[in-house]
Write a protein that holds these residues in place. Sequence first.
Motif, PDB file in Angstrom:
ATOM      1  N   UNK A 104      11.080  -1.520   1.106  1.00  0.00           N
ATOM      2  CA  UNK A 104      10.407  -0.779   2.241  1.00  0.00           C
ATOM      3  C   UNK A 104      10.098   0.692   1.718  1.00  0.00           C
ATOM      4  N   UNK A 105      10.955   1.480   0.874  1.00  0.00           N
ATOM      5  CA  UNK A 105      10.662   2.493   0.420  1.00  0.00           C
ATOM      6  C   UNK A 105       9.644   2.525  -0.480  1.00  0.00           C
ATOM      7  N   UNK A 106       9.312   1.499  -1.140  1.00  0.00           N
ATOM      8  CA  UNK A 106       8.285   1.034  -2.496  1.00  0.00           C
ATOM      9  C   UNK A 106       6.996   1.136  -1.383  1.00  0.00           C
ATOM     10  N   UNK A 107       6.886   0.925  -0.258  1.00  0.00           N
ATOM     11  CA  UNK A 107       5.657   1.154   0.362  1.00  0.00           C
ATOM     12  C   UNK A 107       5.558   2.019   1.663  1.00  0.00           C
ATOM     13  N   UNK A 109       3.049  -3.129  -8.245  1.00  0.00           N
ATOM     14  CA  UNK A 109       2.704  -1.815  -8.128  1.00  0.00           C
ATOM     15  C   UNK A 109       1.240  -1.676  -7.549  1.00  0.00           C
ATOM     16  N   UNK A 110       0.419  -2.383  -7.680  1.00  0.00           N
ATOM     17  CA  UNK A 110      -1.015  -2.307  -7.224  1.00  0.00           C
ATOM     18  C   UNK A 110      -1.130  -2.713  -5.580  1.00  0.00           C
ATOM     19  N   UNK A 111      -0.198  -3.634  -5.415  1.00  0.00           N
ATOM     20  CA  UNK A 111      -0.061  -3.965  -3.769  1.00  0.00           C
ATOM     21  C   UNK A 111       0.678  -2.949  -3.087  1.00  0.00           C
ATOM     22  N   UNK A 112       1.793  -2.435  -3.720  1.00  0.00           N
ATOM     23  CA  UNK A 112       2.391  -1.498  -3.101  1.00  0.00           C
ATOM     24  C   UNK A 112       1.534   0.095  -2.914  1.00  0.00           C
ATOM     25  N   UNK A 113       0.686   0.253  -3.866  1.00  0.00           N
ATOM     26  CA  UNK A 113      -0.264   1.545  -3.670  1.00  0.00           C
ATOM     27  C   UNK A 113      -1.195   1.359  -2.660  1.00  0.00           C
ATOM     28  N   UNK A 114      -1.647   0.051  -2.716  1.00  0.00           N
ATOM     29  CA  UNK A 114      -2.633  -0.203  -1.755  1.00  0.00           C
ATOM     30  C   UNK A 114      -2.269  -0.434  -0.238  1.00  0.00           C
ATOM     31  N   UNK A 115      -1.100  -0.791  -0.247  1.00  0.00           N
ATOM     32  CA  UNK A 115      -0.456  -0.613   1.258  1.00  0.00           C
ATOM     33  C   UNK A 115      -0.114   1.000   1.597  1.00  0.00           C
TER      34      UNK A 115
END
Length: 219
Positions: free
Chosen positions: A81-84, A201-207
């Motif tokens: 959760x922290x990563x997004x 990391x791309x999914x995380x950044x997109x979110x």
Amino acid sequence: MKVFIFSITFLFLFSCSSNLEIPDESSTLKDSDQDLISATIFQVVGDYNGNLWSREWTQFIYDSLEYNTGLLENDINEQDLQSINCSNFNSLSKTQRTMFWALFMSSVSHFESSFNPNERYYESSMKKYSEGLFQLSTSDSSYYSNCDVDNSNILDPKENIRCAISILDVQIEGSSRREPGRLFPDSYFYWSVLTRSSSKIKVQNFFKERVGELLPFCL
């Protein structure tokens, strides 16, 4: 005389009751129980020439979550959760969690199919196609409940999304061999974009780039 006393008593009781405040039912709801963001305004714009996540697909996610309630009830790994940038997910209402999953699933789809419901890719190692918004296979129907995709409907966004939600539900549920509550599992489960370091990391950044606008309660 008795009639007169009864009349006075009735008037007194009526007067008192009229001064009572009857709370509006909506005012008793917590702020966290706000209405869903209407699917018609849940706008997710992709990174590839402004490709769009259809508002209709958001409604399909809302509907699918009614049959996969584990996603609305189970807690999520705090590190994930922290990563997004949504570290307070585990204290959110079911309504807010529903909106969370709409953004999360659209983030996955962006890197699986670029929001292209007709995307097909032949997996030579598995000798079958990955298809649709979430790059599913027709064989998934044999392993996941509420998943009924076949050659005739796997490219249908409604069926593809419903099956994808079922798969994610199993991922979050965990098992004796898999840690529950993982958005980004340490080992491969279904979508490599959630496990491969260079992809997740791309999914995380997109979110994260969209969470402030669409899910302000996450921050």
